[in-house]
Write an enzyme that holds these catalytic residues in place. Sequence first.
Site, PDB file in Angstrom:
ATOM      1  N   ILE A 154      26.497  30.298  38.857  1.00 61.55           N
ATOM      2  CA  ILE A 154      26.940  31.671  39.090  1.00 61.55           C
ATOM      3  C   ILE A 154      26.483  32.573  37.953  1.00 61.55           C
ATOM      4  O   ILE A 154      26.016  33.700  38.175  1.00 61.55           O
ATOM      5  CB  ILE A 154      28.461  31.727  39.266  1.00 61.55           C
ATOM      6  CG1 ILE A 154      28.876  30.903  40.482  1.00 61.55           C
ATOM      7  CG2 ILE A 154      28.933  33.168  39.421  1.00 61.55           C
ATOM      8  CD1 ILE A 154      30.375  30.732  40.635  1.00 61.55           C
ATOM      9  N   ALA A 231      36.318  34.171  37.746  1.00 60.54           N
ATOM     10  CA  ALA A 231      36.266  32.717  37.547  1.00 60.54           C
ATOM     11  C   ALA A 231      37.646  32.078  37.652  1.00 60.54           C
ATOM     12  O   ALA A 231      38.005  31.517  38.692  1.00 60.54           O
ATOM     13  CB  ALA A 231      35.617  32.404  36.204  1.00 60.54           C
ATOM     14  N   GLU A 261      49.110  33.933  41.456  1.00 60.16           N
ATOM     15  CA  GLU A 261      48.501  34.531  42.637  1.00 60.16           C
ATOM     16  C   GLU A 261      49.457  34.440  43.815  1.00 60.16           C
ATOM     17  O   GLU A 261      49.865  33.327  44.176  1.00 60.16           O
ATOM     18  CB  GLU A 261      47.180  33.844  42.954  1.00 60.16           C
ATOM     19  CG  GLU A 261      46.152  34.056  41.839  1.00 60.16           C
ATOM     20  CD  GLU A 261      44.749  33.551  42.182  1.00 60.16           C
ATOM     21  OE1 GLU A 261      44.584  32.896  43.239  1.00 60.16           O
ATOM     22  OE2 GLU A 261      43.821  33.813  41.395  1.00 60.16           O
ATOM     23  N   HIS A 279      41.211  37.347  44.968  1.00 60.33           N
ATOM     24  CA  HIS A 279      40.544  36.041  44.891  1.00 60.33           C
ATOM     25  C   HIS A 279      39.624  35.824  46.097  1.00 60.33           C
ATOM     26  O   HIS A 279      39.768  34.870  46.865  1.00 60.33           O
ATOM     27  CB  HIS A 279      41.571  34.908  44.796  1.00 60.33           C
ATOM     28  CG  HIS A 279      41.002  33.661  44.172  1.00 60.33           C
ATOM     29  ND1 HIS A 279      41.762  32.771  43.457  1.00 60.33           N
ATOM     30  CD2 HIS A 279      39.739  33.151  44.152  1.00 60.33           C
ATOM     31  CE1 HIS A 279      41.010  31.764  43.038  1.00 60.33           C
ATOM     32  NE2 HIS A 279      39.767  31.980  43.445  1.00 60.33           N
TER      33      HIS A 279
END
Length: 305
Positions: A154, A231, A261, A279
């Site tokens: 990435i 990330a 989250e 996310h």
Amino acid sequence: MLKILANDGLDSIASDCLSEKGHTIDTTHFDPEPLKEVIGDYDVIIVRSATTLDQTTLDAALQPGSKLKLIIRAGVGLDNIDVDYATAKGLGVRNTPNSSSTSVAELALGHMFNLARHIHLSNITIRKGEWNKKHYNGIQLYGRTLGIIGFGRIGQEIAAKAHALGMNILYYQRSGPKASHEDFKFVDLDTLLKESDFITLHTPSNPDGRAILDAETIQKIKKGAYVINTARGSLIDYDALLDALDSGHLSGAGLDVYTEEPPLNPRLTQHPKISMTPHIGASTEEAQRGIGAEVCDVITQYFMP
């Protein structure tokens, strides 16, 4: 034939592929305690980021009579799986590293554009009937320096895309420079923090949960810079980040991942200098199709080498 638990869901490509091979797919989501009761009934478990397979859960899968042989992370990072413990106990652990790099890199760039041109904020205020044109004087990405922490798939993907936009690329990773990337400059972490206009994180969580950007390291960042995290939430001390945003030391932050989250801290969720997404780094049609195909290939190769 195999019995497979996709505890966090599964793309239809993988489901169709595996079903055609005669395998049984269960997409029921089990929370941590119920999962311990059933995990040993499956030959394979597939997880995303919502499921943690720690030592206690894996112990439940290692009881006499357990069928579990393979764990697959449908994504890149493996930090929600105790890989060392699982492999030491004879379980296979695999991920799908090839499919989501472009999608995550594009999202990180999207946050950079959002912040540079105040898109995240002006999109809200104009819907409220506010015409704040004079408030939104932004900056160009062209000619700015991007610092990339973590230079795997990435990190390299966003380096190539940002370089094509005319950005200067610095990168840092613990393993040292990559010889094949002469257009991008390897530096130590302190240099990256001091010289970058934008900093983007593309590294796994630290094993001890320690943040890479904590109160001390954030103060080393160039004044007025922007921080992007697509990330892992644990890579940033978000209280220290908020303090730096409030003081003006940092100009903005783009966040796709959080220590909890969904994030519940209103100081974080309502901050005008933060561009936020829930996310969704790998949430593109292309990435999900690729991940599904990789999952099917991993299972086929593991059981039929």
